[in-house]
Write an enzyme that holds these catalytic residues in place. Structure first.
Site, mmCIF file in Angstrom:
data_model
loop_
_atom_site.group_PDB
_atom_site.id
_atom_site.type_symbol
_atom_site.label_atom_id
_atom_site.label_comp_id
_atom_site.label_asym_id
_atom_site.label_seq_id
_atom_site.Cartn_x
_atom_site.Cartn_y
_atom_site.Cartn_z
ATOM 1 N N GLY A 208 32.671 76.127 108.962
ATOM 2 C CA GLY A 208 33.562 77.068 109.651
ATOM 3 C C GLY A 208 34.275 76.378 110.809
ATOM 4 N N ASN A 209 34.831 77.154 111.720
ATOM 5 C CA ASN A 209 35.465 76.563 112.912
ATOM 6 C C ASN A 209 35.361 77.550 114.075
ATOM 7 O OD1 ASN A 209 37.977 78.248 113.016
ATOM 8 N ND2 ASN A 209 38.192 77.384 110.949
ATOM 9 N N HIS A 210 35.908 77.146 115.221
ATOM 10 C CA HIS A 210 35.674 77.913 116.463
ATOM 11 C C HIS A 210 36.669 79.054 116.705
ATOM 12 C CE1 HIS A 210 32.622 75.137 117.734
ATOM 13 N NE2 HIS A 210 33.436 74.112 117.526
#
Ligand code: PMT
Length: 399
Positions: A208-210
């Site tokens: 995923g990412n932030h």
């Protein structure tokens, strides 16, 4: 101020020393041609007299839902108004409005109101900064209500800081600008992508990412505030909105985001792609938790579909497509490359090198790069203010 002419405004006044400014506020609204119905909490009547306000507004002031021999119909008033303004809004009223506590004529009317609601807080600086107050402010905004920012200066306590109610002239200007803008995108529909994507590896892990979804959500809300219908395709995010013009379609992976976006884009006038989409996903997804074994693990990844590029390919002449670029180096050159490659009409560049910009912050610092290579650089602002700049650009583009 012509936008206020003939508009029906409910002015709710709650118990703060800033209530003295409500007399000026009423006078300015009446001068601008608005019809003003004043509601007061009993506490407010101790700061300013209903007689002063009924004289200025040329209407009876209501302080109770039911008087001895009559019932002041808060439902009718909520439906009657074009705008409801609560100024000043005390910390108590903020809390009541955010939790649907309906124990006076202002909170009862607020819950019945279908019109845009503005609130102008007024309190001492520590009360204003308290996380409970800030939570209530955010919650109220998430329902689509409009915060009129507090001013900075000397407070009734003698302390100096944030917490003063905005000045009446500024409130009236803000309402007038809002009314002018309010319907500018009515009849238009926009697709927004926002938030991260999760690419599952096994039942417990993902890539995923932030991204928090804040930037895309702010754009969706600003478009809806101007009357547009919004299809918000939102990756896994804690955020939600109750804005009546926003339909939220929740997705997890890049593939799901693509499918939802493709389905919606065809009947949209434009799309704004603010999501941080995974470029790669695990080639195989294990249906059982992958066990620890050996000193290293190699994952084979495959490309996800590029949603922006595929919408850019099918975009019609009457559709607008806005992309984002999150960069760490060669920012402008990279963004210009994406603008052309994905057939955007303009691209919004944000760089992780700018403090307070990018993932998760409540602020962002952007540049808008257009197809004709014109570049506009903006200062660091709240994501809500950035969304206003982006939607202004969209409105200009649509002519
Ligand atoms: O959500 P926040 O915490 O508020 O953070 C906001 C943000 C930093 C995520 C946002 O401002 C932002 O920059 N979004 C785009 C991030 C990004 O992934 O950019 P990119 O340069 O990798 O992609 C370029 C464009 O193509 C973007 O419009 C992206 O949505 C789109 N894209 C990318 C890959 C892909 N497979 N499909 C896409 O549609």
């Amino acid at each position: 101020m012509t936008a206020l002419k003939g508009k029906k405004i409910i002015l709710g006044i709650t118990g703060s020393i800033a209530a003295y400014k409500s007399a000026f506020l009423t006078r300015l609204l009446i001068k601008a041609g608005a019809e003003v119905q004043i509601l007061m909490t009993p506490a407010a009547t101790r700061f300013i007299s209903p007689l002063t306000l009924s004289t200025l507004s040329k209407k009876a002031v209501f302080t109770e839902v039911s008087a001895e021999d009559s019932w002041n119909n808060h439902v009718d008033m909520g439906l009657w108004a074009d705008i409801m303004l609560v100024a000043p809004t005390t910390a108590t009223t903020l809390a009541k409005m955010s939790q649907a506590i309906c124990d006076n004529i202002i909170t009862a009317t607020y819950l019945s109101a279908r019109c845009p609601v503005f609130f102008a807080p007024a309190m001492d600086l520590d009360m204003w900064q308290h996380p409970a107050t800030q939570d209530n402010v955010q919650r109220l905004q998430s329902f689509g209500n409009h915060l009129i920012p507090v001013g900075n200066g000397e407070l009734a306590s003698g302390l100096v800081g944030d917490g003063r109610m905005a000045e009446p002239e500024d409130i009236v200007r803000l309402l007038s600008d809002f009314l002018q803008k309010e319907q500018s995108l009515s009849g238009k529909t926009f697709l927004i992508t926002a938030g991260p994507t999760y690419e599952h590896l096994d039942p417990v892990r993902f890539i995923g990412n932030h991204s928090s979804g804040k930037m895309g959500m702010a754009i969706a809300e600003e478009l809806a505030n101007r009357g547009a219908q919004v299809k918000l395709v939102l990756g896994p995010s804690k955020l939600s909105t109750n804005h009546s013009l926003i339909e939220t379609i929740r997705v997890q992976s890049a593939q799901e985001m693509y499918e939802a976006s493709k389905k919606e884009f065809d009947h949209c006038d434009g799309g704004v792609l603010a999501a941080a989409v995974a470029d790669y996903r695990p080639k195989t997804v294990s249906d059982k938790k992958i066990k620890k074994s050996g000193n290293s693990l190699t994952l084979e990844l495959e490309k996800t579909i590029d949603i922006a590029a595929s919408l850019g390919k099918v975009k019609r002449k009457d559709q607008l497509l806005v992309g984002f670029a999150l960069e760490t180096n060669n920012e402008k050159a990279n963004a210009e490359g994406k603008l052309k490659k994905k057939n955007f009409d303009f691209i919004v560049l944000n760089s992780l090198n700018d403090k307070g910009a990018g993932f998760n912050h409540d602020t962002n610092k952007i540049s808008i790069i257009r197809k004709d290579n014109k570049i506009k650089d903006f200062k660091l602002k709240t994501k809500k203010a950035v969304a206003i700049d982006i939607v202004d650009e969209i409105t200009e583009f649509l002519g």
